[in-house]
Design a protein around this motif. Sequence first.
Motif, PDB file in Angstrom:
ATOM      1  N   TYR A 194       0.026 -67.949  70.548  1.00 25.59           N
ATOM      2  CA  TYR A 194       1.351 -68.225  70.025  1.00 25.59           C
ATOM      3  C   TYR A 194       2.117 -66.938  69.776  1.00 25.59           C
ATOM      4  O   TYR A 194       1.555 -65.949  69.300  1.00 25.59           O
ATOM      5  CB  TYR A 194       1.249 -69.016  68.714  1.00 25.59           C
ATOM      6  CG  TYR A 194       0.713 -70.407  68.936  1.00 25.59           C
ATOM      7  CD1 TYR A 194       1.567 -71.477  69.130  1.00 25.59           C
ATOM      8  CD2 TYR A 194      -0.653 -70.651  68.981  1.00 25.59           C
ATOM      9  CE1 TYR A 194       1.085 -72.756  69.353  1.00 25.59           C
ATOM     10  CE2 TYR A 194      -1.154 -71.920  69.206  1.00 25.59           C
ATOM     11  CZ  TYR A 194      -0.268 -72.967  69.391  1.00 25.59           C
ATOM     12  OH  TYR A 194      -0.753 -74.232  69.619  1.00 25.59           O
ATOM     13  N   LEU A 195       3.433 -66.980  70.093  1.00 27.07           N
ATOM     14  CA  LEU A 195       4.323 -65.853  69.867  1.00 27.07           C
ATOM     15  C   LEU A 195       5.594 -66.340  69.195  1.00 27.07           C
ATOM     16  O   LEU A 195       6.073 -67.446  69.465  1.00 27.07           O
ATOM     17  CB  LEU A 195       4.708 -65.180  71.187  1.00 27.07           C
ATOM     18  CG  LEU A 195       3.677 -64.259  71.815  1.00 27.07           C
ATOM     19  CD1 LEU A 195       4.085 -63.900  73.234  1.00 27.07           C
ATOM     20  CD2 LEU A 195       3.510 -63.010  70.978  1.00 27.07           C
ATOM     21  N   CYS A 196       6.162 -65.496  68.341  1.00 28.72           N
ATOM     22  CA  CYS A 196       7.457 -65.785  67.733  1.00 28.72           C
ATOM     23  C   CYS A 196       8.519 -65.783  68.834  1.00 28.72           C
ATOM     24  O   CYS A 196       8.376 -65.092  69.838  1.00 28.72           O
ATOM     25  CB  CYS A 196       7.830 -64.705  66.719  1.00 28.72           C
ATOM     26  SG  CYS A 196       6.784 -64.660  65.270  1.00 28.72           S
ATOM     27  N   CYS A 218       8.401 -59.312  69.415  1.00 33.64           N
ATOM     28  CA  CYS A 218       7.025 -59.832  69.453  1.00 33.64           C
ATOM     29  C   CYS A 218       6.530 -59.947  70.889  1.00 33.64           C
ATOM     30  O   CYS A 218       5.384 -59.610  71.191  1.00 33.64           O
ATOM     31  CB  CYS A 218       6.939 -61.184  68.753  1.00 33.64           C
ATOM     32  SG  CYS A 218       6.999 -61.056  66.951  1.00 33.64           S
ATOM     33  N   TRP A 219       7.380 -60.399  71.788  1.00 33.95           N
ATOM     34  CA  TRP A 219       6.996 -60.534  73.195  1.00 33.95           C
ATOM     35  C   TRP A 219       6.719 -59.172  73.804  1.00 33.95           C
ATOM     36  O   TRP A 219       5.751 -59.002  74.533  1.00 33.95           O
ATOM     37  CB  TRP A 219       8.083 -61.277  73.963  1.00 33.95           C
ATOM     38  CG  TRP A 219       8.019 -62.747  73.728  1.00 33.95           C
ATOM     39  CD1 TRP A 219       8.318 -63.395  72.562  1.00 33.95           C
ATOM     40  CD2 TRP A 219       7.609 -63.752  74.629  1.00 33.95           C
ATOM     41  NE1 TRP A 219       8.117 -64.740  72.704  1.00 33.95           N
ATOM     42  CE2 TRP A 219       7.699 -64.984  73.960  1.00 33.95           C
ATOM     43  CE3 TRP A 219       7.197 -63.726  75.955  1.00 33.95           C
ATOM     44  CZ2 TRP A 219       7.365 -66.184  74.572  1.00 33.95           C
ATOM     45  CZ3 TRP A 219       6.874 -64.924  76.562  1.00 33.95           C
ATOM     46  CH2 TRP A 219       6.950 -66.142  75.874  1.00 33.95           C
ATOM     47  N   CYS A 238       1.263 -65.716  64.949  1.00 32.25           N
ATOM     48  CA  CYS A 238       1.825 -64.985  66.088  1.00 32.25           C
ATOM     49  C   CYS A 238       0.862 -63.842  66.419  1.00 32.25           C
ATOM     50  O   CYS A 238       0.458 -63.091  65.533  1.00 32.25           O
ATOM     51  CB  CYS A 238       3.205 -64.435  65.736  1.00 32.25           C
ATOM     52  SG  CYS A 238       3.888 -63.330  66.978  1.00 32.25           S
ATOM     53  N   LEU A 262       6.898 -71.505  66.748  1.00 33.78           N
ATOM     54  CA  LEU A 262       6.344 -70.511  67.666  1.00 33.78           C
ATOM     55  C   LEU A 262       6.348 -71.046  69.104  1.00 33.78           C
ATOM     56  O   LEU A 262       6.450 -72.244  69.328  1.00 33.78           O
ATOM     57  CB  LEU A 262       4.916 -70.156  67.259  1.00 33.78           C
ATOM     58  CG  LEU A 262       4.761 -69.521  65.872  1.00 33.78           C
ATOM     59  CD1 LEU A 262       3.297 -69.433  65.499  1.00 33.78           C
ATOM     60  CD2 LEU A 262       5.400 -68.161  65.840  1.00 33.78           C
TER      61      LEU A 262
END
Length: 93
Positions: free
Chosen positions: A50-52, A57-58, A13, A25
């Motif tokens: 990739y992001l959680c 996180c975003w 992430c 992810l």
Amino acid sequence: MRAQSKHPPQRTCIACRQIKDKKALIRLVSTESGIAEIDVFGKKPGRGAYLCPQKTCWELALKKSRLDYALRTKLRDDNRQILREYSHNLEES
């Protein structure tokens, strides 16, 4: 001879830097026009990040320009707002 079991692909992430299974992810991809899109199936061509699936996180990725750096592009404000609106539907961590 026994076949080796395949391990699931893993990605990091870009916000929290945790290594997780690729399927856990959300992939974002930079299109040719420089717009970041959510890649639901993970098959779109282009540079990916990739992001959680967590709001924190975003927010971190969009606020600190980590997404810009990872995708090697400069996100427009309207594109950033679309991604921010998508993150409102995600769970809190």
